[in-house]
Design a protein around this motif. Sequence first.
Motif: not given
Ligand SMILES: C[S@@+](CC[C@H](N)C(=O)[O-])C[C@H]1O[C@@H](n2cnc3c(N)ncnc32)[C@H](O)[C@@H]1O
Length: 464
Positions: A350-352, A302-304, A278-281, A244-246, A329-332, A345-347
Motif C-alpha cells: 500500500v506504501d508503494w 526483515q526491515d531496514l 518482510v518490512g516487519s516494523g 495501529l495494529r492494535c 534488508m532493502d526489499f527494493l 507483508l503487512s501494509h
Molecule cells: C507501514 S510500515 C509497516 C510495518 C509493519 N509491517 C506493520 O504492518 O506494522 C512499512 C515498513 O516498511 C519498511 N520499509 C520501508 N522501506 C523499506 C525498504 N526499502 N526495505 C525494507 N523495509 C522497508 C519501513 O521501515 C516500515 O517498517
Amino acid sequence: MPLKLNATARTQIEALLSLISSSTHAAMSEYEKTGHGIPIPDSSESHPLDNQAGALALRRAIWTLKGACERLCTTLAQPMHTLINRAMPYEAPCLKFVAEEGIADILDITAPDGARGMHINDIATRMKNKADPGKLGQVMLLLSTRGCFQEVSKDVYANNRISLPLLSSNPISSTISLYSGEILQGVTMLPEVLVHPEYASSRTVNRSSFSYLIRNEMENPSYFGWIQANPHAGRRFQRAMLGLRCAVGSSDAVVQVYPWEQLLSPASGKSLLTFCDVGSGPGAVSLALSKSYTNNFRVILQDLPEPLEHAKRLWSTEHPGADVRFVSMDFLKESPMHGQDIYYLSHILVDWPDSDSITILKNVANAMNSSSRLLLHDYVLQHALFDQHPIGSFESSEMALELLLNYGSGTIRPAYVNLMMLALYNSCVRTSEDFIALGRQCGLTLVKIWPLSGTSLIEFRLAS
Ligand SMILES: C[S@@+](CC[C@H](N)C(=O)[O-])C[C@H]1O[C@@H](n2cnc3c(N)ncnc32)[C@H](O)[C@@H]1O
C-alpha cells in the motif's frame, strides 16, 4: 414528487432506521456479553472491550450503524450544511496538539481534593511548553463538543473514555500524532500537487504531495527517506504502527482467521513453520503468532536497520524466549531469506506505487519455493457502488440495498488510507482485481482472500 417515488424514499429511510436499530442492539449485546454492561456516554473509565483488539462482532455492528446513520443524516439534512461541516476538519490539528502536549496525562493526575476535572488555567500551568489558557480552552471546547474529554463545568475538563487512548503510555497516542501531523500536512498539499505540472501525472514516490512539502529539505525527497533522516519521527512512526495494529485488531484477526492449526496438523507433516515478516516494523502480528505457537513458529523479521533495533527491544521485553531472528534488508534491492514457509507483508504494498510494488513482489517471489505461501495483509478497496460484487472480501450482501457496497461512512478508513497513500507515496489502496493483476506480473497466483475485520489477507502461491 410522484407518490410512487416518495413511497420508495420512505421505504429506504425505514430500512436505514431498521438497520440502525438492529446494529445498535447487536453492539449493546457485545458489550453485555463481557459482563461489564454497556458504556455510558461520559464514562471516565475504559470498558474492557475498548482495549480488546479482536472485538470483531462489535466492529461489524458499528460499521453498519455508522454507515446507516451517516446515510440517513445526509439524506435528510440540507446538503449545504453537510458540505460546510466537512470543509472544517479542524479536530485533527487539535488532536495533534493535545496528544503531543500530553493533555490526557495532565488530566490523569488526581486532584488533591479528589475533584473531577481541571481548570484550563491549571492545565496550562502544568504543560511543558507553555500555552495560553484561553487558546487551550478553544481547543478543548471543540474536542469535548465532539465527545473527546468532558467539560465538567465551565472551562474545567476531565478525561473520559474517548480521551483515554491519548495517554502517552498508549501507542495509539503516537498513531494520533502521526496521522494528524506530517501526514495531514502532506494531504493538505494535494490540491496544489494534483495539478502541478511536474507532479500531476507522476506515480513515483519522490513526486508525491509529501515529497513536494519537503522538496527544499532533501534531495530525492520521499517519506521513508525523510523518516530515516529524522530519528524522532522514525521512532514515532514505529510506535504508531504498533498502535495501529492494535487499533485495527490485526494481530488477533490474523491469529484467529488464518488456518494455522491446519498447517501444523499431523496430516500436514509439519510441526514448525518458518515465517518471514518482510518490512516487519516492530513485527506486531509475528509477535502475536509467536506467542500463540511458541514451539511451532520460527520467525525472521526483515526491515531496514533502524526499525529492527526498535523491534529487538520490543521482542526482548514482550517475548524473551521467542524463536526469532532480525535480518536487515532493502526489499527494493534484494530478496528476503530463501525457502520460508510463509512470507508475510503487512501494509507494505500500500506504501508503494505499482512499479516499486512489482520490484518488491518479484524479490519475494524469487525467495519462494513451490510450497511457500505469500500473505499480503492490506486494506482491499471497495468502490462506493450498489451493484458490483468484487471478488473476495465483500461481507455485506444482505445490506446492499440499504447501504453502499463499502458500508459508506461505516468503513471510511480504506478510503482515507487511499488518500493518505496518494499523499505520502503516490500509491493507493488496491482492489482485489488490482492485487490479482499485480501478482500475475510477478509470477504469483491468487489462492484466496481472507477477510479480517477491515483489512484482508491476500494469499498467493508461485504460479505453476
Ligand atoms: C507501514 S510500515 C509497516 C510495518 C509493519 N509491517 C506493520 O504492518 O506494522 C512499512 C515498513 O516498511 C519498511 N520499509 C520501508 N522501506 C523499506 C525498504 N526499502 N526495505 C525494507 N523495509 C522497508 C519501513 O521501515 C516500515 O517498517
